[in-house]
Enzyme design. Structure first.
Site, PDB file in Angstrom:
ATOM      1  CG  HIS A 292      -1.967   0.856   1.184  1.00  0.00           C
ATOM      2  ND1 HIS A 292      -1.953   2.362   1.185  1.00  0.00           N
ATOM      3  CD2 HIS A 292      -3.155   0.779   0.814  1.00  0.00           C
ATOM      4  CE1 HIS A 292      -3.099   2.903   0.861  1.00  0.00           C
ATOM      5  NE2 HIS A 292      -4.162   1.928   0.555  1.00  0.00           N
ATOM      6  CG  ASP A 348      -8.355  -4.311  -2.789  1.00  0.00           C
ATOM      7  OD1 ASP A 348      -7.437  -3.245  -2.935  1.00  0.00           O
ATOM      8  OD2 ASP A 348      -9.559  -4.144  -2.910  1.00  0.00           O
TER       9      ASP A 348
HETATM   10  C1  SDX Z   1      -6.222  -0.035  -2.811  1.00  0.00           C
HETATM   11  O1  SDX Z   1      -4.552   4.478  -2.082  1.00  0.00           O
HETATM   12  C2  SDX Z   1      -5.394   3.938  -1.494  1.00  0.00           C
HETATM   13  O2  SDX Z   1      -5.765   4.394  -0.347  1.00  0.00           O
HETATM   14  C3  SDX Z   1      -5.977   2.636  -2.235  1.00  0.00           C
HETATM   15  C4  SDX Z   1      -6.872   2.058  -1.529  1.00  0.00           C
HETATM   16  C5  SDX Z   1      -8.311   2.879  -1.411  1.00  0.00           C
HETATM   17  O3  SDX Z   1      -8.859   2.291  -0.095  1.00  0.00           O
HETATM   18  O4  SDX Z   1      -8.516   3.516  -2.051  1.00  0.00           O
HETATM   19  O5  SDX Z   1      -6.485   1.599  -0.250  1.00  0.00           O
HETATM   20  C6  SDX Z   1      -7.382   0.620  -2.223  1.00  0.00           C
HETATM   21  O6  SDX Z   1      -6.002   0.277  -3.984  1.00  0.00           O
HETATM   22  C7  SDX Z   1      -5.361  -0.916  -2.090  1.00  0.00           C
HETATM   23  C8  SDX Z   1      -4.158  -1.334  -3.047  1.00  0.00           C
HETATM   24  C9  SDX Z   1      -4.375  -2.632  -3.813  1.00  0.00           C
HETATM   25  N1  SDX Z   1      -3.580  -2.789  -4.877  1.00  0.00           N
HETATM   26  C10 SDX Z   1      -2.888  -3.990  -5.027  1.00  0.00           C
HETATM   27  O7  SDX Z   1      -3.160  -4.964  -4.077  1.00  0.00           O
HETATM   28  C11 SDX Z   1      -1.688  -4.265  -5.967  1.00  0.00           C
HETATM   29  C12 SDX Z   1      -0.672  -4.644  -5.285  1.00  0.00           C
HETATM   30  N2  SDX Z   1      -0.115  -3.623  -4.858  1.00  0.00           N
HETATM   31  C13 SDX Z   1       1.121  -2.887  -5.324  1.00  0.00           C
HETATM   32  O8  SDX Z   1       0.850  -2.650  -6.753  1.00  0.00           O
HETATM   33  C14 SDX Z   1       1.695  -1.784  -4.863  1.00  0.00           C
HETATM   34  O9  SDX Z   1       1.884  -2.237  -3.498  1.00  0.00           O
HETATM   35  C15 SDX Z   1       0.667  -0.321  -4.548  1.00  0.00           C
HETATM   36  C16 SDX Z   1       0.352   0.067  -5.988  1.00  0.00           C
HETATM   37  C17 SDX Z   1      -0.471  -0.691  -3.869  1.00  0.00           C
HETATM   38  C18 SDX Z   1       1.447   0.811  -3.977  1.00  0.00           C
HETATM   39  O10 SDX Z   1       2.693   0.754  -4.448  1.00  0.00           O
HETATM   40  P1  SDX Z   1       3.602   2.167  -4.378  1.00  0.00           P
HETATM   41  O11 SDX Z   1       3.462   2.582  -2.979  1.00  0.00           O
HETATM   42  O12 SDX Z   1       3.840   2.965  -5.423  1.00  0.00           O
HETATM   43  O13 SDX Z   1       5.022   1.200  -4.220  1.00  0.00           O
HETATM   44  P2  SDX Z   1       5.970   0.858  -5.306  1.00  0.00           P
HETATM   45  O14 SDX Z   1       5.229   0.456  -6.444  1.00  0.00           O
HETATM   46  O15 SDX Z   1       6.607   2.210  -5.558  1.00  0.00           O
HETATM   47  O16 SDX Z   1       6.710  -0.257  -4.803  1.00  0.00           O
HETATM   48  C19 SDX Z   1       7.814  -0.022  -3.660  1.00  0.00           C
HETATM   49  C20 SDX Z   1       8.534  -1.311  -3.509  1.00  0.00           C
HETATM   50  C21 SDX Z   1       9.016  -1.993  -5.138  1.00  0.00           C
HETATM   51  O17 SDX Z   1      10.164  -2.711  -4.933  1.00  0.00           O
HETATM   52  P3  SDX Z   1      11.673  -2.015  -5.001  1.00  0.00           P
HETATM   53  O18 SDX Z   1      11.701  -1.481  -6.626  1.00  0.00           O
HETATM   54  O19 SDX Z   1      11.576  -0.529  -4.224  1.00  0.00           O
HETATM   55  O20 SDX Z   1      12.743  -2.944  -4.677  1.00  0.00           O
HETATM   56  O21 SDX Z   1       7.642  -2.336  -3.136  1.00  0.00           O
HETATM   57  C22 SDX Z   1       7.580  -3.399  -4.205  1.00  0.00           C
HETATM   58  C23 SDX Z   1       7.869  -2.790  -5.368  1.00  0.00           C
HETATM   59  O22 SDX Z   1       8.399  -3.659  -6.395  1.00  0.00           O
HETATM   60  N3  SDX Z   1       6.266  -3.857  -4.162  1.00  0.00           N
HETATM   61  C24 SDX Z   1       5.633  -5.157  -4.185  1.00  0.00           C
HETATM   62  C25 SDX Z   1       4.180  -4.935  -3.981  1.00  0.00           C
HETATM   63  N4  SDX Z   1       4.024  -3.648  -3.893  1.00  0.00           N
HETATM   64  C26 SDX Z   1       5.227  -3.030  -3.863  1.00  0.00           C
HETATM   65  N5  SDX Z   1       6.447  -6.278  -4.473  1.00  0.00           N
HETATM   66  C27 SDX Z   1       5.596  -7.389  -4.683  1.00  0.00           C
HETATM   67  N6  SDX Z   1       4.279  -7.355  -4.332  1.00  0.00           N
HETATM   68  C28 SDX Z   1       3.633  -6.331  -4.046  1.00  0.00           C
HETATM   69  N7  SDX Z   1       2.212  -6.274  -4.108  1.00  0.00           N
END
Ligand code: SDX
Length: 406
Positions: A292, A348
């Site tokens: 998140h 989720d």
């Molecule tokens: C919702 O914003 C809100 O409030 C949303 C929400 C709401 O109520 O409205 O809470 C609802 O959308 C919840 C989130 C649902 N999405 C997912 O579950 C999809 C999977 N999650 C990721 O796509 C990610 O965690 C996000 C998009 C939710 C957040 O991404 P960020 O904060 O932009 O983090 P990032 O993409 O910059 O990642 C940071 C690091 C990376 O690794 P490095 O390159 O730094 O080594 O964390 C890793 C990413 O690869 N990472 C993950 C991961 N999420 C982040 N690695 C594996 N699996 C994951 N799920």
């Protein structure tokens, strides 16, 4: 593709700092020099509006609606009371709630052209696309627009159960259900959707699902609604913009993507393979329902959702997908990568398991999220009408060619 050359040049400027009611201190950028832009890709550190509706403490895993913890609200109040709280800032008394819900139920209808339009759409369209089509049609109809912003927000919230149920049923080749006199928001949504009165458990669990998903400060879809609403467009058009943002798998589409991921994993013995995929820098796969932007600790909604899964599955701990989800969660939370990246289950992760157990099909999960979040979106739209928000128009970091002659 960032062509800009980063330099070691340092820059300092004095700006006033405000202490917010809760959380971070706010650096007021209004006095920023015109010849400098502050760049914050993804707006991770940017406050782009003031709002009194919701507060999240990502480090503590706290989520407050108008100051009340969402876990407490879930247990003690129905979603109809939560709608009122988000819109108007206080929990309604019994008398106020009766007056409010009378207005809400009276507005739970849509014009005939929505039914006619629905008939023209193929049954294999995605429910979110069908919902978007219906909301867009309403945005074109001046007779649906109300001068009073409170009434406009209430009307849109009232119409969503029918619009969401119509979209879900049409995608399954089923005709819309009509209710002569709606009497309870959540129960009537389930009747519109499943053409039968829900069990007490289904009604109660669904009511909590809607509360958990109702509001979450400046998530991508709420931020989109604010940008769209700041141009003065009508509330239906701003809602349509928010729906397009919510649909994405990184946001509201994650519950659908999470179920697809769990079904692809299939059995617990394949968990290590998928954990490694999620950690791989060369593999685009991410653990859906994990991570998140704000929560660097547990998402408080995920814990409530997990307990709802237990309730709905009647404590059938051996339900295959629930058992797989719990094993995957346990393995991920023990993995150094997930620990170091502060990745926890979000709202989720379990919501798909709960909804499927209630008879909602996977492709419709995001429309349920949209139903719930409409109360949050309309609360922000209403707040903007009251605050007379200026048009939201950020600048950019230009990385294109210098001026050149033809
Ligand atoms: C919702 O914003 C809100 O409030 C949303 C929400 C709401 O109520 O409205 O809470 C609802 O959308 C919840 C989130 C649902 N999405 C997912 O579950 C999809 C999977 N999650 C990721 O796509 C990610 O965690 C996000 C998009 C939710 C957040 O991404 P960020 O904060 O932009 O983090 P990032 O993409 O910059 O990642 C940071 C690091 C990376 O690794 P490095 O390159 O730094 O080594 O964390 C890793 C990413 O690869 N990472 C993950 C991961 N999420 C982040 N690695 C594996 N699996 C994951 N799920």
């Amino acid at each position: 593709m960032n062509h800009a050359k980063t330099t070691s040049q340092r820059f300092s400027v004095e700006l006033p700092v405000y202490q917010a009611n809760l959380g971070c201190a706010i650096l007021d950028g209004s006095g920023f020099p015109d010849n400098y832009y502050f760049q914050d890709l993804g707006l991770k550190h940017t406050s782009f509006c003031q709002s009194a509706i919701c507060y999240i403490d990502g480090a503590q895993g706290t989520l407050l609606y108008r100051g009340y913890p969402v876990e407490s609200l879930c247990r003690q109040y129905t979603y109809e009371s939560i709608i009122y709280l988000l819109l108007f800032g206080e929990l309604p008394s019994k008398r106020v709630l009766t007056t409010f819900t009378r207005k809400l139920h009276a507005d739970m209808s849509v014009p005939d052209y929505c039914y006619q339009l629905l008939e023209t759409l193929p049954h294999d369209h995605h429910p979110m696309g069908i919902l978007l089509t219906l909301v867009s049609a309403l945005s074109a109809d001046d007779t649906q627009l109300l001068d009073d912003p409170d009434d406009m927000a209430i009307r849109i919230i009232a119409q969503m159960p029918l619009l969401v149920a119509m979209s879900q049923r049409h995608a399954k080749g089923l005709p819309p259900v009509r209710i002569a006199k709606p009497t309870e928001y959540v129960e009537d949504f389930l009747i519109y959707l499943q053409d039968q009165r829900p069990s007490t458990l289904a009604h109660q669990v669904f009511d909590r699902i809607l509360t958990l998903h109702a509001e979450h400060e400046q998530n991508a879809s709420t931020c989109t609604l604010r940008v769209s609403g700041s141009t003065g467009t009508n509330a239906y058009a701003a809602l349509a913009a928010a729906l397009t943002a919510l649909w994405g798998p990184a946001h509201g589409g994650a519950n659908e993507a999470c179920m697809a991921m769990l079904e692809a994993i299939g059995t617990c013995d394949r968990i290590p393979e998928y954990i490694e995929k999620a950690k791989s820098k060369t593999d685009p796969f991410r653990l859906m329902g994990f991570g998140h932007r704000v929560y660097r600790n547990r998402d408080p909604r995920a814990d409530v959702m997990k307990s709802l899964a237990r309730d709905v599955l009647d404590h059938k701990q051996d339900e295959p997908l629930f058992r797989l989800a719990r094993s995957l969660e346990k393995r991920a939370l023990e993995d150094p990568y997930f620990i170091s990246h502060q990745l926890y289950p979000n709202v989720d992760y379990y919501s798909g398991i709960v909804q499927r157990a209630l008879g909602i099909d996977c492709q419709s999960f995001t429309t349920v999220f949209a139903l719930a979040r409409t109360s949050g979106w309309m609360s922000h739209w209403l707040e903007m009408q009251r605050d007379r928000t200026p048009i939201i128009r950020p600048r950019q970091h230009y990385i294109g060619p210098r001026q050149r002659d033809l």
